[in-house]
Design a protein around this motif. Sequence first.
Motif, PDB file in Angstrom:
ATOM      1  N   ASP A  56     100.863  63.948  90.230  1.00 24.60           N
ATOM      2  CA  ASP A  56     100.166  64.961  89.612  1.00 24.60           C
ATOM      3  C   ASP A  56      98.477  64.586  89.723  1.00 24.60           C
ATOM      4  O   ASP A  56      98.039  63.827  90.126  1.00 24.60           O
ATOM      5  N   ALA A  57      97.739  65.454  89.054  1.00 23.86           N
ATOM      6  CA  ALA A  57      96.189  65.314  89.064  1.00 23.86           C
ATOM      7  C   ALA A  57      95.734  65.530  87.645  1.00 23.86           C
ATOM      8  O   ALA A  57      96.298  65.918  86.708  1.00 23.86           O
ATOM      9  N   GLY A 107      94.658  57.914  95.859  1.00 19.28           N
ATOM     10  CA  GLY A 107      94.101  58.925  95.252  1.00 19.28           C
ATOM     11  C   GLY A 107      93.247  59.978  95.825  1.00 19.28           C
ATOM     12  O   GLY A 107      92.400  59.270  96.668  1.00 19.28           O
ATOM     13  N   ASP A 108      93.113  61.279  95.855  1.00 18.48           N
ATOM     14  CA  ASP A 108      92.487  62.040  96.443  1.00 18.48           C
ATOM     15  C   ASP A 108      91.300  62.702  95.395  1.00 18.48           C
ATOM     16  O   ASP A 108      91.726  63.399  94.507  1.00 18.48           O
ATOM     17  N   HIS A 153     102.068  68.552  96.530  1.00 21.44           N
ATOM     18  CA  HIS A 153     100.905  67.836  97.235  1.00 21.44           C
ATOM     19  C   HIS A 153      99.784  67.696  96.680  1.00 21.44           C
ATOM     20  O   HIS A 153      99.344  68.539  95.638  1.00 21.44           O
ATOM     21  N   CYS A 154      98.633  66.870  97.174  1.00 17.26           N
ATOM     22  CA  CYS A 154      97.321  66.712  96.619  1.00 17.26           C
ATOM     23  C   CYS A 154      96.604  67.936  96.516  1.00 17.26           C
ATOM     24  O   CYS A 154      95.860  68.247  95.284  1.00 17.26           O
ATOM     25  N   CYS A 190      85.022  66.053  87.770  1.00 14.63           N
ATOM     26  CA  CYS A 190      85.621  65.308  88.887  1.00 14.63           C
ATOM     27  C   CYS A 190      87.419  65.658  88.560  1.00 14.63           C
ATOM     28  O   CYS A 190      87.701  66.015  87.674  1.00 14.63           O
ATOM     29  N   ALA A 191      87.922  65.226  89.925  1.00 16.15           N
ATOM     30  CA  ALA A 191      89.353  65.624  89.797  1.00 16.15           C
ATOM     31  C   ALA A 191      89.971  64.567  90.801  1.00 16.15           C
ATOM     32  O   ALA A 191      89.447  64.406  91.716  1.00 16.15           O
ATOM     33  N   LEU A 192      91.321  64.264  90.453  1.00 12.94           N
ATOM     34  CA  LEU A 192      91.743  63.114  91.253  1.00 12.94           C
ATOM     35  C   LEU A 192      93.391  63.305  91.176  1.00 12.94           C
ATOM     36  O   LEU A 192      93.883  63.495  90.118  1.00 12.94           O
ATOM     37  N   SER A 193      93.947  63.460  92.165  1.00 10.57           N
ATOM     38  CA  SER A 193      95.351  63.441  92.527  1.00 10.57           C
ATOM     39  C   SER A 193      96.133  62.257  92.863  1.00 10.57           C
ATOM     40  O   SER A 193      95.535  61.353  93.722  1.00 10.57           O
TER      41      SER A 193
END
Length: 290
Positions: free
Chosen positions: A44-45, A67-68, A154-155, A214-217
């Motif tokens: 998840d993100a 992490g993406d 997917h990311c 910011c966002a991270l997957s």
Amino acid sequence: MANRAAAYRASPGSPLDIDHAFYDRLAVASGRRRVASLEVPIRDALAWEVPAGHVMRICTRQGAQVGDFNLWSRHNPRERFWASRTRQLQRSHVSTHDRLWSTLPYLRPMATITADTLADYGVDEDGGRVHDLLGTRCDPYVNRLLTGEDFDFHCHSNLTRAVLPWGLTEFDIHDVLNVFQCTGLNDQGQYFMKACPAQPGDYLELFAEIDLLCALSCCPGGDLSVDLWGGDTTDDDLLATCHPIGIEIYALDDDLLTGWAPPTSPDYRGRHGLRQPAEDWTARRKDGCC
């Protein structure tokens, strides 16, 4: 291979010529207080805000996990992280003192890396390095292309869901910083990925130079010890390699920020070769034309 000099080099006083001592002090300073502790669930993100002058820590609390990472200016999402220019101005795999740069016409550092517990990983026997800017996020379109199947986590998809509450869409998702990811180029110049070397407690810390969204997957491939495509890999194999990623945000005492100010964009005043005088355009707008 010849050790050629970098094409983009820091001139004294330029934003590439950073004050190492200032950022080193931020990395070890006791004058900080944690204002948020978040967790990105597996597969998840999460999106979150970081005010300018704060530090964020991205950490592998429970185990290795890739992490993406995407960034935007909190007040203007047209200004967002520019992975390819960062790769040119800094390097293909970033670490302490490297900066994450924004897109044109803004072109300023959005964040500066102040600490990296994997900095000593260096270059392994395969030419692999960590914190990758060579590749980008996995996405359902490539998955469909390679396997003929649909998979919605997917990311790219994770990041799309994460930013919806901020009024952003799939079109705002952009090339990423692959945090904790170990990658390189093989002898044929092809991109490869290796198992993530991070251990529980490893982290990457970044200082927010401007107000950030910011966002991270958490990549559905987990620590990438199992191939995402090809062979006999099953989804259960991948799931077994997944761990959540922690996010911590710290406010800094004012005295630590003495002399610092959010960076500005280059003061370019040209017109990209356009010959039309600016005053003519102003007059035409006032007349309601064009």
